[in-house]
Write a protein that holds these residues in place. Sequence first.
Motif, PDB file in Angstrom:
ATOM      1  N   LEU A 539      30.462  90.806 110.284  1.00 56.09           N
ATOM      2  CA  LEU A 539      29.856  91.187 111.561  1.00 56.09           C
ATOM      3  C   LEU A 539      28.668  92.108 111.331  1.00 56.09           C
ATOM      4  O   LEU A 539      27.669  92.040 112.049  1.00 56.09           O
ATOM      5  N   ASN A 540      28.768  92.960 110.317  1.00 57.97           N
ATOM      6  CA  ASN A 540      27.657  93.840 109.966  1.00 57.97           C
ATOM      7  C   ASN A 540      27.524  93.882 108.448  1.00 57.97           C
ATOM      8  O   ASN A 540      28.127  94.721 107.779  1.00 57.97           O
ATOM      9  N   PRO A 541      26.730  92.961 107.882  1.00 61.41           N
ATOM     10  CA  PRO A 541      26.575  92.937 106.421  1.00 61.41           C
ATOM     11  C   PRO A 541      25.922  94.188 105.855  1.00 61.41           C
ATOM     12  O   PRO A 541      25.906  94.366 104.627  1.00 61.41           O
ATOM     13  N   TYR A 542      25.399  95.058 106.734  1.00 60.09           N
ATOM     14  CA  TYR A 542      24.770  96.294 106.281  1.00 60.09           C
ATOM     15  C   TYR A 542      25.703  97.495 106.421  1.00 60.09           C
ATOM     16  O   TYR A 542      25.246  98.637 106.364  1.00 60.09           O
ATOM     17  N   ASP A 543      26.974  97.279 106.595  1.00 59.32           N
ATOM     18  CA  ASP A 543      27.917  98.381 106.770  1.00 59.32           C
ATOM     19  C   ASP A 543      27.816  99.330 105.570  1.00 59.32           C
ATOM     20  O   ASP A 543      28.000  98.920 104.416  1.00 59.32           O
ATOM     21  N   ALA A 544      27.517 100.598 105.855  1.00 57.07           N
ATOM     22  CA  ALA A 544      27.267 101.574 104.788  1.00 57.07           C
ATOM     23  C   ALA A 544      28.492 101.854 103.932  1.00 57.07           C
ATOM     24  O   ALA A 544      28.381 102.457 102.865  1.00 57.07           O
ATOM     25  N   HIS A 545      29.668 101.431 104.388  1.00 62.94           N
ATOM     26  CA  HIS A 545      30.905 101.727 103.659  1.00 62.94           C
ATOM     27  C   HIS A 545      31.245 100.673 102.616  1.00 62.94           C
ATOM     28  O   HIS A 545      32.266 100.811 101.926  1.00 62.94           O
ATOM     29  N   TYR A 546      30.401  99.634 102.509  1.00 58.89           N
ATOM     30  CA  TYR A 546      30.733  98.526 101.608  1.00 58.89           C
ATOM     31  C   TYR A 546      29.466  97.994 100.948  1.00 58.89           C
ATOM     32  O   TYR A 546      28.370  98.041 101.512  1.00 58.89           O
ATOM     33  N   GLY A 547      29.642  97.424  99.765  1.00 62.81           N
ATOM     34  CA  GLY A 547      28.641  96.549  99.170  1.00 62.81           C
ATOM     35  C   GLY A 547      27.271  97.162  98.960  1.00 62.81           C
ATOM     36  O   GLY A 547      27.107  98.366  98.761  1.00 62.81           O
ATOM     37  N   ASP A 548      26.262  96.282  99.002  1.00 68.07           N
ATOM     38  CA  ASP A 548      24.881  96.693  98.778  1.00 68.07           C
ATOM     39  C   ASP A 548      24.064  96.464 100.035  1.00 68.07           C
ATOM     40  O   ASP A 548      24.434  95.676 100.905  1.00 68.07           O
ATOM     41  N   THR A 549      22.932  97.159 100.132  1.00 69.13           N
ATOM     42  CA  THR A 549      22.077  97.050 101.312  1.00 69.13           C
ATOM     43  C   THR A 549      20.619  96.853 100.897  1.00 69.13           C
ATOM     44  O   THR A 549      20.189  97.256  99.817  1.00 69.13           O
ATOM     45  N   HIS A 550      19.875  96.198 101.806  1.00 68.20           N
ATOM     46  CA  HIS A 550      18.416  96.148 101.752  1.00 68.20           C
ATOM     47  C   HIS A 550      17.936  96.905 102.993  1.00 68.20           C
ATOM     48  O   HIS A 550      18.387  96.616 104.096  1.00 68.20           O
ATOM     49  N   TYR A 551      17.032  97.859 102.807  1.00 67.67           N
ATOM     50  CA  TYR A 551      16.608  98.669 103.948  1.00 67.67           C
ATOM     51  C   TYR A 551      15.095  98.842 103.939  1.00 67.67           C
ATOM     52  O   TYR A 551      14.513  99.282 102.945  1.00 67.67           O
ATOM     53  N   TYR A 552      14.478  98.467 105.060  1.00 62.74           N
ATOM     54  CA  TYR A 552      13.037  98.645 105.235  1.00 62.74           C
ATOM     55  C   TYR A 552      12.802  99.262 106.606  1.00 62.74           C
ATOM     56  O   TYR A 552      13.347  98.802 107.611  1.00 62.74           O
ATOM     57  N   ASN A 553      11.974 100.292 106.636  1.00 64.23           N
ATOM     58  CA  ASN A 553      11.646 100.961 107.888  1.00 64.23           C
ATOM     59  C   ASN A 553      10.222 101.473 107.766  1.00 64.23           C
ATOM     60  O   ASN A 553       9.960 102.425 107.033  1.00 64.23           O
ATOM     61  N   TYR A 573      14.621  98.168  98.672  1.00 55.40           N
ATOM     62  CA  TYR A 573      13.938  99.023  99.654  1.00 55.40           C
ATOM     63  C   TYR A 573      12.524  99.232  99.139  1.00 55.40           C
ATOM     64  O   TYR A 573      12.287  99.182  97.931  1.00 55.40           O
ATOM     65  N   GLY A 574      11.585  99.421 100.036  1.00 57.51           N
ATOM     66  CA  GLY A 574      10.233  99.602  99.526  1.00 57.51           C
ATOM     67  C   GLY A 574       9.180  99.756 100.600  1.00 57.51           C
ATOM     68  O   GLY A 574       9.448  99.651 101.803  1.00 57.51           O
ATOM     69  N   PHE A 575       7.962  99.997 100.127  1.00 55.59           N
ATOM     70  CA  PHE A 575       6.795 100.211 100.983  1.00 55.59           C
ATOM     71  C   PHE A 575       5.571  99.619 100.289  1.00 55.59           C
ATOM     72  O   PHE A 575       5.471  99.631  99.062  1.00 55.59           O
ATOM     73  N   GLN A 576       4.654  99.152 101.080  1.00 56.12           N
ATOM     74  CA  GLN A 576       3.450  98.535 100.532  1.00 56.12           C
ATOM     75  C   GLN A 576       2.393  99.560 100.146  1.00 56.12           C
ATOM     76  O   GLN A 576       2.336 100.666 100.687  1.00 56.12           O
ATOM     77  N   SER A 577       1.539  99.133  99.229  1.00 56.23           N
ATOM     78  CA  SER A 577       0.276  99.822  98.976  1.00 56.23           C
ATOM     79  C   SER A 577      -0.731  98.791  98.506  1.00 56.23           C
ATOM     80  O   SER A 577      -0.371  97.663  98.168  1.00 56.23           O
TER      81      SER A 577
END
Length: 888
Positions: A539-553, A573-577
């Motif tokens: 239901l939430n593959p980004y659940d912080a209590h499990y596994g790995d995450t990809h995060y972009y903001n 995770y990352g940012f452009q330049s």
Amino acid sequence: MTRVTYLVWSVLVLTVIINGISGQEYKIELSSSHVTWRVENKNKSISVAATVPGGIYTDLQNAGIIGNVLDGFNDVLARWVAYDSWTYETKFQVRPEYLEHAASILVLEGVDTVAFLEMNGRPFGLTNNMFVRYVFDIKQYLKAGENELGVRFMSPLEAANARSEKHFTAPQCVPQEYHGECHANQLRKMQASFSWDWGPAFPSVGLWKNVSIEFYNGAIIRTVTTHINRDKFHWYLKIVAHLESGVKKQKVKGYLSAKLSVNAHQSLTIGKHIELWTRDDGKIEAELNMTIHANVISLWWPNGYGEQPLYDLEVGLMNEGESHVSRKQVRIGFRTIELVEDDASTALGNTTGGQGLTFYFKVNGYPLFMKGSNWIPSNILPELGADKEIVDHLLMSARDTHMAMLRVWGGGVYESDYFYQKCDELGILIWQDFLFACAMYPTDAEFLETVQVEIEQNVNRLQHHASIAVWAGNNENEVAIRGNWYNTQPEFDRYKSEYIKLYVDVIKPIVERLDPGRRYLVSSPSNGRKSEEDGYIALNPYDAHYGDTHYYNYIADNWDFNIYPQTRFASEYGFQSFPSLKTMRSATNKSADFSLDSDYSKHRQHSPNGNNNIEVQITRHLRLDKNDTDYFRKFVFFSQISQAMSIKAETEFYRQSQADWFTMGALYWQLNDVWQAPSWAGIEYGGKWKMLHYFARRFFAPVLVSPRLTLTGDVDVYLINDRFVPIIDAEIIVDVFNWSSLTPILTQSYPANTEALSSTKQASLDIWKKENKEEILLKFSLKCMGVESPPNYIFPVPLKTVKGLSTPNIRVKLRRLDVSSEDENRFVVTIKTDAIVLFFWLESEVDGHFSDNGLILTEGETQLYFTTKVSTNKKTIQRGISYSYYMH
């Protein structure tokens, strides 16, 4: 697919080199260093010399038909190449005695991608997967004397469209900003070759790996896999030889042996007689088991945690009644690795962070924090991706910045044998995605059949490498379904069913059968074991209590530690330049292109709203005037500052979070680039380090004092220790500076202690909570016998609002290092300043590498090193050195 009429090939004159493997076994190499190849298009208007291994874009570029593929707008201007059909052809000689062998086997190590094959005008096979090694029995098609091989490639764009009409699977196309092509998911081909948000579309065709013909009797060893376990005193090595007879249902009789070189110039040898029947495909496996005393083996460790001893293992098969032996040699390392997904409360106690499951790699019994990045292909043209010089540079750049893991991303290729061998040598663990990325995939019989072969072959090829840590089924496809990325929600049940069919029913059993010692993750990111328990689509593959995450903001303040969510393992995770002006000039020399509003700049920025996202982050902290006549140069430079500072903040947050969330990995996106354009890379196309990669050497340091400015205005100070021994009786030194002076206005020290392999909060400070925060900065360093930590800094307010920052007087001097002649290309660079300097950045017109860069200068004199690629006199280097820094 529609079979098309074969082209009539022109007569070629060539020379064939015959390599005798042994007395009764022969191999004809068909690479272009041994024979002559030509390639022509469908209407025969183009016919040029071809290279094997190679590809159509390199061949046409070498012939002058198209320009440098990475120049200007050539990714679009040369797109016609992908819409045409191309035929590769060669001629070679076969001696009569070769045809007396039981097996005459054509081996195509890599064919990109949909192709029809002919030998002497007779069709004998087709290919549809660039990741598969094709082996064809061509005995009936060969003749003594001259033979002709033709490989007719179907346009990959036409092939993808044709399959999509029958088996449409979302998404329809890539975003228009990619300037790419549609339906890459229909072909087992490098997905990024149809374009990505960091790269151009070059939908290539060609024989991108070696081609040869093998003649033999009996059976040969095609690959070797090794399965290693240990107890307190012994290692147990199971060796599996994967045999091919070239003949269906054949009895294989002979003597199988293995020799392992161990410490102290010793070797261990075992062997046994075998008598086995091959399966219908002519293949069979044979096993040997070896017990090795632990005293003669040294442990293999990831980079930064120990050495990487490798041991030669040679496996041989002497066929009964034959004088020849088929041999295969590999280098193996002895280590244990486990992906631990246990109750998190065992690591953290019954706290909020203690809910759920851990997700960490235990190597040789130790839980290790994985520092690293994500690897994309080193070249957008797959035939160039195995270039040893480029692979060496990128992997050694990862090693030199304390990286212990790289994630080989699922939209590229399974890398060359050399790549994984180099990772073994450097201690870089590999998180290996299977090659499915950011799309749904078809599950028709033809597709699944070729995927089965692909997975089996590549697991068998790579399994023996000590560097392989984990397999993952795909990149982001679980979250894509759950998040409705491609408007799949109306057909959710269909896409979930197909997802499970591909990654769970087909791929998972193959991996677990061939490599039971390594974890197979169905997707990345995912909740790992929890996703599996929840039916594979959480239901939430980004659940912080499990596994790995990809995060972009890209919207929040990326320099702020407090915006980042907790995670067990940050795998993307990352940012452009922007790349440097020097690198951009290798793609265009038109001054008008060097503007954010130019057609060229817009064309090269593939990320939707990408330049605006970069600008938002720059202007949060740095002063940038659009009316400045030097605006574009500053935008490029500031983009690298912003990227480096943002990834520094996020990475240090993850390293700090080992203390209270048991975060155990930080793999930022991405290590390398495929062209001269804005991207998330830390190393530019051509190999130049961006500011980010220099920063990585510091924020990935084995010991690091890491401060965090909290929402309440305090500074929490962490001491991170990636060593196997604790840090005791240390001091954290905090220097408070006014921007106007190199002399601290206040210095305080705090006791510091931390356990081995840990992150521990040492103190919460409020020493600078006073008026005029915009006038000061804080410097953090560590005082501890025999332990080093790079300096770290806190800027209490955005740099654009600081007061007292003055224009420095800077002098840069160069002198040759007065050491042995082997260091004649190494120079000492001395930087002198009379004021604080922010993000001091050195450039050189002479090719070379600075030992550090992007510095915060708080001392009057700083020294670093510059190493040139070739011998050059000091005056030439000195004249070519320039520098930049942030000033408002």
